[in-house]
Design an enzyme around this catalytic site. Structure first.
Site, mmCIF file in Angstrom:
data_model
loop_
_atom_site.group_PDB
_atom_site.id
_atom_site.type_symbol
_atom_site.label_atom_id
_atom_site.label_comp_id
_atom_site.label_asym_id
_atom_site.label_seq_id
_atom_site.Cartn_x
_atom_site.Cartn_y
_atom_site.Cartn_z
ATOM 1 N N ASN A 7 0.858 -1.188 0.000
ATOM 2 C CA ASN A 7 0.000 0.000 0.000
ATOM 3 C C ASN A 7 0.897 1.242 0.000
ATOM 4 O OD1 ASN A 7 -1.851 2.004 0.486
ATOM 5 N ND2 ASN A 7 -2.753 1.057 2.309
ATOM 6 N N LYS A 14 3.682 0.924 2.845
ATOM 7 C CA LYS A 14 3.217 -0.037 3.857
ATOM 8 C C LYS A 14 3.213 -1.420 3.238
ATOM 9 C CE LYS A 14 -0.360 2.800 5.959
ATOM 10 N NZ LYS A 14 -1.803 2.839 6.173
ATOM 11 N N ARG A 74 -2.646 -2.167 -3.494
ATOM 12 C CA ARG A 74 -3.758 -1.216 -3.437
ATOM 13 C C ARG A 74 -3.543 -0.167 -4.534
ATOM 14 N NH1 ARG A 74 -4.599 3.868 0.397
ATOM 15 N NH2 ARG A 74 -6.656 4.414 -0.353
ATOM 16 N N HIS A 163 -12.285 4.628 -0.866
ATOM 17 C CA HIS A 163 -12.317 3.800 0.340
ATOM 18 C C HIS A 163 -13.078 2.490 0.095
ATOM 19 C CE1 HIS A 163 -12.108 7.593 3.131
ATOM 20 N NE2 HIS A 163 -10.895 7.064 3.010
ATOM 21 N N HIS A 191 -17.267 5.651 7.292
ATOM 22 C CA HIS A 191 -15.802 5.532 7.424
ATOM 23 C C HIS A 191 -15.288 6.924 7.816
ATOM 24 C CE1 HIS A 191 -11.711 4.041 6.005
ATOM 25 N NE2 HIS A 191 -11.520 5.340 6.138
ATOM 26 N N GLY A 195 -9.420 10.986 6.284
ATOM 27 C CA GLY A 195 -10.314 11.121 5.138
ATOM 28 C C GLY A 195 -11.612 10.447 5.561
ATOM 29 N N ARG A 224 -9.948 18.347 4.537
ATOM 30 C CA ARG A 224 -10.685 18.545 3.279
ATOM 31 C C ARG A 224 -12.070 19.113 3.553
ATOM 32 N NH1 ARG A 224 -9.848 12.592 1.108
ATOM 33 N NH2 ARG A 224 -7.805 12.407 2.047
ATOM 34 N N ASP A 266 -6.742 17.065 13.872
ATOM 35 C CA ASP A 266 -6.945 15.854 14.667
ATOM 36 C C ASP A 266 -8.168 16.029 15.562
ATOM 37 O OD1 ASP A 266 -6.814 13.816 16.688
ATOM 38 O OD2 ASP A 266 -4.726 13.490 16.102
ATOM 39 N N GLU A 317 -14.112 4.431 15.054
ATOM 40 C CA GLU A 317 -13.780 3.325 15.968
ATOM 41 C C GLU A 317 -13.453 3.796 17.380
ATOM 42 O OE1 GLU A 317 -10.563 1.083 14.130
ATOM 43 O OE2 GLU A 317 -11.627 1.141 12.227
ATOM 44 N N ASN A 318 -12.963 5.058 17.483
ATOM 45 C CA ASN A 318 -12.375 5.493 18.766
ATOM 46 C C ASN A 318 -13.075 6.630 19.488
ATOM 47 O OD1 ASN A 318 -9.873 3.842 18.894
ATOM 48 N ND2 ASN A 318 -9.548 4.823 16.911
ATOM 49 N N GLU A 368 -8.422 -2.653 5.682
ATOM 50 C CA GLU A 368 -8.328 -2.558 4.219
ATOM 51 C C GLU A 368 -7.344 -3.570 3.648
ATOM 52 O OE1 GLU A 368 -7.900 1.738 4.791
ATOM 53 O OE2 GLU A 368 -8.987 1.978 2.909
HETATM 54 P P1 ADP Z 1 -6.422 7.599 7.844
HETATM 55 O O1 ADP Z 1 -7.502 8.149 6.960
HETATM 56 O O2 ADP Z 1 -5.175 8.402 7.814
HETATM 57 O O3 ADP Z 1 -6.221 6.099 7.727
HETATM 58 P P2 ADP Z 1 -7.473 6.979 10.459
HETATM 59 O O4 ADP Z 1 -8.596 6.117 10.074
HETATM 60 O O5 ADP Z 1 -6.312 6.362 11.133
HETATM 61 O O6 ADP Z 1 -6.987 7.892 9.264
HETATM 62 O O7 ADP Z 1 -8.060 8.139 11.402
HETATM 63 C C1 ADP Z 1 -7.219 9.121 11.881
HETATM 64 C C2 ADP Z 1 -8.026 10.125 12.675
HETATM 65 O O8 ADP Z 1 -8.741 9.467 13.715
HETATM 66 C C3 ADP Z 1 -7.125 11.135 13.374
HETATM 67 O O9 ADP Z 1 -6.980 12.274 12.594
HETATM 68 C C4 ADP Z 1 -7.896 11.443 14.636
HETATM 69 O O10 ADP Z 1 -8.549 12.668 14.432
HETATM 70 C C5 ADP Z 1 -8.956 10.386 14.753
HETATM 71 N N1 ADP Z 1 -8.934 9.713 16.057
HETATM 72 C C6 ADP Z 1 -8.147 8.705 16.461
HETATM 73 N N2 ADP Z 1 -8.431 8.382 17.745
HETATM 74 C C7 ADP Z 1 -9.411 9.217 18.164
HETATM 75 C C8 ADP Z 1 -10.140 9.397 19.375
HETATM 76 N N3 ADP Z 1 -9.895 8.657 20.446
HETATM 77 N N4 ADP Z 1 -11.084 10.366 19.410
HETATM 78 C C9 ADP Z 1 -11.332 11.127 18.334
HETATM 79 N N5 ADP Z 1 -10.697 10.999 17.173
HETATM 80 C C10 ADP Z 1 -9.743 10.062 17.069
#
Ligand code: ADP
Length: 387
Positions: A7, A14, A74, A163, A191, A195, A224, A266, A317-318, A368
């Site tokens: 990737n 990666k 990818r 995606h 998602h 992005g 974006r 972030d 997820e988080n 992915e």
């Molecule tokens: P990418 O599109 O680069 O693969 P990810 O799916 O890893 O991105 O998501 C990255 C984003 O997830 C980070 O910019 C951050 O804002 C957000 N993120 C990660 N952990 C948390 C959390 N605990 N709470 C809120 N946002 C989070």
């Protein structure tokens, strides 16, 4: 059987090695080089380092490269040509090159990665898995922009969606998690990473997706803008004298959460500052959530009802707080969140709605590369059958 997945991003390389067990991929080794173009000169050098790491006598996992059966790559843009993975040959390489005009930041890099790894592993099949392929089920009324039709015919201007591997994987996992027949299951997949895109899937077919001609359309993202009035770039150009390239850069790299908050791209930082009464961070979070809710509402109509709403990627997820804020505004759908479960669900598969909620809400961590490994495996298995 072992399958290597590659990737390549603009400054990253990666790789993951998967072991296939009964048709299911399991990651057994992976690595990433973030500074391609800097300390590591190019993707070819990164590929060499990856191969060295895989076969390193102490820390590696392979005693010989012969253990690798196939490589999956990818590739971001497959245009209208690729609705499924493709075994890479000269014609496929040409097509990826041709679509570089639609994905100038991605396809040339993907091509570089393919060529580098092909030269190191020349005797096994290499498979291209396209981000756009899963969305090729979109109907013309969904993918056409209302501009003169010749732009579609002559330049391929239409909605493609991105995606794809993530949305495909998460849809499949959600259906099996809920024990639903994926041929009739309807889900809205959110998602939400740096992005972000949202996709309405019915019976495994994408009916709508928020990213369009490029990954700039749709949701508000880290940097974006997502959707905006198409007149805005022209107005900015006239008012400020900025060039088209500068404005494109601003919409891709200085907008979104970063643009509104002025503080960070972030979500963690922006949520924290919003909690500390930073008004612009509060606007950024509210605008972000509002856009997701607007899309979910629209996609419920597109699907004529929905079985599940699924959250994935970094924020999905988080961030229990973002999920809750979105779900609280969807109670009209019969959604009842299990607040305690939502709070403790971090980066793991779970149902965060109550058991009797009419529409189920799930968190499914995306994978992915695992999806690309599975698709690569299927592609070479089909080829073997045909031989
Ligand atoms: P990418 O599109 O680069 O693969 P990810 O799916 O890893 O991105 O998501 C990255 C984003 O997830 C980070 O910019 C951050 O804002 C957000 N993120 C990660 N952990 C948390 C959390 N605990 N709470 C809120 N946002 C989070």
């Amino acid at each position: 059987m072992k399958i290597l997945i590659i990737n390549c991003g603009s400054s990253s390389f990666k790789y993951s090695l998967f072991e296939m067990n009964n048709g299911h991929a399991e990651s057994i080794f992976s690595g990433v080089y973030h500074n391609v173009g800097d300390k590591i000169v190019n993707h070819a050098q990164a590929a060499e380092k990856a191969i060295q790491a895989l076969t390193d006598p102490d820390a590696g996992i392979l005693s010989s490269l012969d253990e690798i059966t196939a490589v999956g790559h990818r590739v971001v843009h497959g245009g209208e040509k690729f609705v499924a993975p493709a075994i890479i040959n000269a014609a496929v390489l040409d097509a990826i090159k041709e679509y570089a005009v639609l994905a100038p930041l991605h396809n040339p890099i993907n091509l570089e990665g393919i060529k580098a790894v092909q030269s190191l592993l020349p005797d096994i099949p290499h498979v291209a898995v396209f981000d756009t392929a899963f969305h090729q089920s979109l109907a013309p009324e969904v993918f056409l922009y209302a501009i003169p039709y010749t732009y579609y015919q002559d330049y391929g201007i239409r909605r493609y969606g991105f995606h794809g591997s993530s949305h495909k994987y998460v849809f499949g996992e959600a259906a099996s998690f809920l024990n639903k027949n994926s041929k009739t299951f309807k889900a809205i997949i959110c998602h939400l990473g740096s992005g972000a895109s949202i996709t309405a899937v019915s019976g495994g077919k994408v009916m709508e997706t928020s990213m369009g001609f490029t990954p700039l359309e749709g949701l508000i993202m880290g940097t974006r803008s997502g959707d905006l009035d198409p007149s805005i770039p022209f107005f900015i150009a006239r008012q400020t004298g900025q060039s088209l390239d500068e404005i494109e850069d601003i919409l891709n790299k200085k907008s979104g959460i970063l643009g509104i908050s002025g503080c960070s791209n972030d979500m963690r930082t922006v949520l924290e500052s919003a909690d500390n009464n930073d008004m612009r961070c509060q606007y950024a979070v509210k605008a972000y959530v509002h856009r997701v809710i607007k899309y979910i509402g629209a996609y419920v109509s597109v699907l004529n009802g929905v079985d599940a709403i699924v959250f994935t990627a970094g924020i999905g997820e988080n961030s229990p707080v973002i999920r809750k804020t979105i779900m609280d505004r969807l109670s009209w759908l019969g959604i009842e969140i299990d607040a305690a479960l939502n709070k403790k669900t971090l980066c793991q598969k779970a149902m965060i709605s109550q058991k009797d909620s009419t529409v189920k809400v799930l968190v499914i961590p995306t994978a992915e590369e695992l999806e690309i490994a599975n698709q690569t495996f299927q592609k070479i298995a089909i080829r073997k059958l045909k031989e």
